[in-house]
Design a protein around this motif. Structure first.
Motif, PDB file in Angstrom:
ATOM      1  N   TYR B  31       0.866  -1.178   0.000  1.00 57.04           N
ATOM      2  CA  TYR B  31       0.000   0.000   0.000  1.00 57.04           C
ATOM      3  C   TYR B  31       0.899   1.223   0.000  1.00 57.04           C
ATOM      4  O   TYR B  31       1.682   1.434   0.937  1.00 57.04           O
ATOM      5  N   ILE B  32       0.843   1.994  -1.065  1.00 59.89           N
ATOM      6  CA  ILE B  32       1.637   3.231  -1.118  1.00 59.89           C
ATOM      7  C   ILE B  32       0.769   4.357  -0.558  1.00 59.89           C
ATOM      8  O   ILE B  32      -0.220   4.761  -1.169  1.00 59.89           O
ATOM      9  N   ALA B  33       1.145   4.824   0.628  1.00 55.66           N
ATOM     10  CA  ALA B  33       0.377   5.888   1.303  1.00 55.66           C
ATOM     11  C   ALA B  33       0.988   7.233   0.942  1.00 55.66           C
ATOM     12  O   ALA B  33       2.173   7.469   1.181  1.00 55.66           O
ATOM     13  N   THR B  34       0.189   8.107   0.343  1.00 60.49           N
ATOM     14  CA  THR B  34       0.748   9.378  -0.140  1.00 60.49           C
ATOM     15  C   THR B  34       0.319  10.587   0.692  1.00 60.49           C
ATOM     16  O   THR B  34       0.756  11.693   0.429  1.00 60.49           O
ATOM     17  N   MET B  35      -0.579  10.373   1.664  1.00 57.65           N
ATOM     18  CA  MET B  35      -1.055  11.538   2.421  1.00 57.65           C
ATOM     19  C   MET B  35      -0.015  11.981   3.447  1.00 57.65           C
ATOM     20  O   MET B  35       0.364  11.223   4.325  1.00 57.65           O
ATOM     21  N   TYR B  36       0.430  13.215   3.305  1.00 61.00           N
ATOM     22  CA  TYR B  36       1.400  13.772   4.240  1.00 61.00           C
ATOM     23  C   TYR B  36       0.655  14.243   5.492  1.00 61.00           C
ATOM     24  O   TYR B  36      -0.258  15.060   5.393  1.00 61.00           O
ATOM     25  N   PRO B  37       1.028  13.746   6.679  1.00 58.60           N
ATOM     26  CA  PRO B  37       0.259  14.086   7.887  1.00 58.60           C
ATOM     27  C   PRO B  37       0.618  15.455   8.436  1.00 58.60           C
ATOM     28  O   PRO B  37       1.444  15.574   9.321  1.00 58.60           O
ATOM     29  N   PHE B  38      -0.023  16.493   7.911  1.00 60.89           N
ATOM     30  CA  PHE B  38       0.383  17.844   8.324  1.00 60.89           C
ATOM     31  C   PHE B  38      -0.491  18.443   9.416  1.00 60.89           C
ATOM     32  O   PHE B  38      -0.139  19.420  10.043  1.00 60.89           O
ATOM     33  N   ASP B  39      -1.658  17.854   9.692  1.00 62.20           N
ATOM     34  CA  ASP B  39      -2.483  18.374  10.787  1.00 62.20           C
ATOM     35  C   ASP B  39      -3.311  17.236  11.411  1.00 62.20           C
ATOM     36  O   ASP B  39      -3.232  16.093  10.969  1.00 62.20           O
ATOM     37  N   GLU B  40      -4.081  17.560  12.424  1.00 62.93           N
ATOM     38  CA  GLU B  40      -4.833  16.532  13.152  1.00 62.93           C
ATOM     39  C   GLU B  40      -5.830  15.823  12.234  1.00 62.93           C
ATOM     40  O   GLU B  40      -6.025  14.623  12.311  1.00 62.93           O
ATOM     41  N   GLU B  41      -6.472  16.598  11.332  1.00 60.86           N
ATOM     42  CA  GLU B  41      -7.471  15.996  10.434  1.00 60.86           C
ATOM     43  C   GLU B  41      -6.821  14.938   9.542  1.00 60.86           C
ATOM     44  O   GLU B  41      -7.397  13.869   9.316  1.00 60.86           O
ATOM     45  N   SER B  42      -5.609  15.224   9.042  1.00 57.98           N
ATOM     46  CA  SER B  42      -4.965  14.224   8.183  1.00 57.98           C
ATOM     47  C   SER B  42      -4.520  13.012   8.997  1.00 57.98           C
ATOM     48  O   SER B  42      -4.581  11.878   8.523  1.00 57.98           O
ATOM     49  N   HIS B  43      -4.088  13.252  10.254  1.00 57.79           N
ATOM     50  CA  HIS B  43      -3.772  12.116  11.119  1.00 57.79           C
ATOM     51  C   HIS B  43      -4.999  11.221  11.315  1.00 57.79           C
ATOM     52  O   HIS B  43      -4.909   9.999  11.277  1.00 57.79           O
ATOM     53  N   GLN B  44      -6.145  11.864  11.527  1.00 59.18           N
ATOM     54  CA  GLN B  44      -7.395  11.102  11.709  1.00 59.18           C
ATOM     55  C   GLN B  44      -7.728  10.281  10.470  1.00 59.18           C
ATOM     56  O   GLN B  44      -8.120   9.120  10.562  1.00 59.18           O
ATOM     57  N   ARG B  45      -7.558  10.912   9.306  1.00 53.85           N
ATOM     58  CA  ARG B  45      -7.831  10.209   8.044  1.00 53.85           C
ATOM     59  C   ARG B  45      -6.917   8.996   7.900  1.00 53.85           C
ATOM     60  O   ARG B  45      -7.342   7.924   7.493  1.00 53.85           O
ATOM     61  N   ILE B  46      -5.646   9.217   8.202  1.00 51.05           N
ATOM     62  CA  ILE B  46      -4.668   8.131   8.079  1.00 51.05           C
ATOM     63  C   ILE B  46      -5.037   6.998   9.038  1.00 51.05           C
ATOM     64  O   ILE B  46      -5.019   5.823   8.664  1.00 51.05           O
ATOM     65  N   ARG B  47      -5.431   7.343  10.275  1.00 54.62           N
ATOM     66  CA  ARG B  47      -5.828   6.308  11.248  1.00 54.62           C
ATOM     67  C   ARG B  47      -7.032   5.519  10.740  1.00 54.62           C
ATOM     68  O   ARG B  47      -7.082   4.300  10.858  1.00 54.62           O
ATOM     69  N   ARG B  48      -7.998   6.238  10.154  1.00 55.18           N
ATOM     70  CA  ARG B  48      -9.200   5.581   9.650  1.00 55.18           C
ATOM     71  C   ARG B  48      -8.837   4.586   8.542  1.00 55.18           C
ATOM     72  O   ARG B  48      -9.316   3.462   8.519  1.00 55.18           O
ATOM     73  N   HIS B  49      -7.977   5.010   7.624  1.00 52.50           N
ATOM     74  CA  HIS B  49      -7.568   4.129   6.522  1.00 52.50           C
ATOM     75  C   HIS B  49      -6.769   2.930   7.032  1.00 52.50           C
ATOM     76  O   HIS B  49      -6.907   1.831   6.521  1.00 52.50           O
ATOM     77  N   ARG B  50      -5.923   3.162   8.048  1.00 49.11           N
ATOM     78  CA  ARG B  50      -5.164   2.047   8.620  1.00 49.11           C
ATOM     79  C   ARG B  50      -6.097   1.019   9.231  1.00 49.11           C
ATOM     80  O   ARG B  50      -5.909  -0.182   9.072  1.00 49.11           O
ATOM     81  N   ARG B  51      -7.131   1.524   9.935  1.00 51.54           N
ATOM     82  CA  ARG B  51      -8.128   0.607  10.528  1.00 51.54           C
ATOM     83  C   ARG B  51      -8.809  -0.206   9.430  1.00 51.54           C
ATOM     84  O   ARG B  51      -8.995  -1.406   9.544  1.00 51.54           O
TER      85      ARG B  51
END
Lengths: 125, 176
Positions: B31-51
């Motif tokens: 899985y090539i993850a391209t979202m750069y975690p620059f704020d809390e919202e992107s961290h949340q998105r990344i966590r959701r996708h990981r789940r």
């Protein structure tokens, strides 16, 4: 459950009225919260989602209850999320929440129709 | 095989893409993850996708720019998610390709497609809200639009996901 989706001003409600014999509609823009659970049809469903978010309520719960209690309902909603990511956090939340809820409703629906220029394409069913 | 999967925000395109890859078989999945975690919202998105993909046996590789630095075994199945973030990174990040984004990304996609067994690319429809944007945002739309169009031209399959329902744009229709 039937789901009618499409962009704004595409003739979705007219299409739904012709396709299904629904006489009593709940208007998502103004209807009381509980009305959707007994209505034959709901239109402007996306506005219902937006109103709930504005009031700090959880529209996902309402959608789940809708699937359990009003299995034959016809839902007409705008298809959102085909634009640039909005600047405002609330706008981002609104369009994503509506998308996720509509994905759930589509899963529960026996028929999903996408209306463009007043013409419906059955994409499920 | 190259499969381009597009759709709007919240359309269920990621879940569809993940399941498509899982259904291709037990081959090693990346899985090539391209979202750069620059704020809390992107961290949340990344966590959701990981789940979402936690049970699906993906090896996650983070890549914010330059797909050509990646290496995968030749028999692997790879999911790139998502093109809209990669393009934004290439345009706006210091080490990105800037004005050469379109050619750099397309060269990267061809490089990956030649290396692996199956490449699935998730992208995003950001073109239909009828708004006029500032020059920078319009350029972003233009670049992403060109990239989508070019990938679709050489992809074996193109699918639009509408609220979880796959609509075949190119390739044989899928059976449920």
């Amino acid at each position: 459950m039937k789901l009618i989706i499409g962009g704004a001003f595409q003739g979705k409600t007219e299409y739904a009225k012709n396709r299904y014999s629904v006489k009593q509609w709940a208007d998502g823009r103004v209807c009381p919260w509980d009305e959707i659970f007994r209505a034959e049809g709901i239109h402007h469903f996306h506005e219902y989602v937006r109103r709930m978010l504005t009031e700090g309520l959880d529209p996902a719960d309402a959608a789940q209850r809708l699937c359990q209690e009003n299995k034959d309902v016809v839902i007409v909603t705008n298809e959102l999320g085909y634009g640039v990511v909005p600047v405002e956090a609330f706008d981002r939340k609104y369009r994503e929440t509506t998308g996720r809820i509509c994905t759930k409703l589509a899963e529960q629906s026996s028929e999903v129709v996408r209306v463009i220029c007043g013409i419906g394409q059955v994409i499920k069913g | 095989m190259i499969h381009l999967i597009t759709g709007g925000s919240g359309s269920g395109k990621s879940a569809f893409a993940e399941n498509f890859l899982v259904n291709l078989g037990e081959t090693k999945r990346f899985y090539i993850a391209t979202m750069y975690p620059f704020d809390e919202e992107s961290h949340q998105r990344i966590r959701r996708h990981r789940r979402m993909r936690s049970e699906k046996n993906f090896t996650t590789v983070e890549c914010y720019t330059n797909l050509k630095k990646l290496q995968f075994p030749s028999d692997s199945n790879v999911l790139l998610e998502c093109m809209s973030n990669l393009v934004a990174n290439e345009i706006y990040q210091e080490e990105g390709a800037g004005r050469l984004t379109v050619s750099a990304v397309l060269a990267g996609i061809r490089y990956l497609a030649d290396m692996v067994e199956n490449l699935v690319i998730v992208t995003n429809e950001i073109f239909s809200d009828g708004m006029d944007y500032d020059e920078e945002t319009a350029r972003y739309q233009e670049y992403l639009g060109k990239i989508n169009e070019s990938i679709a031209a050489f992809a074996d399959r193109v699918t639009e996901v509408v609220y979880g329902i796959p609509i075949t744009i190119k390739g044989d229709k899928m059976r449920e």
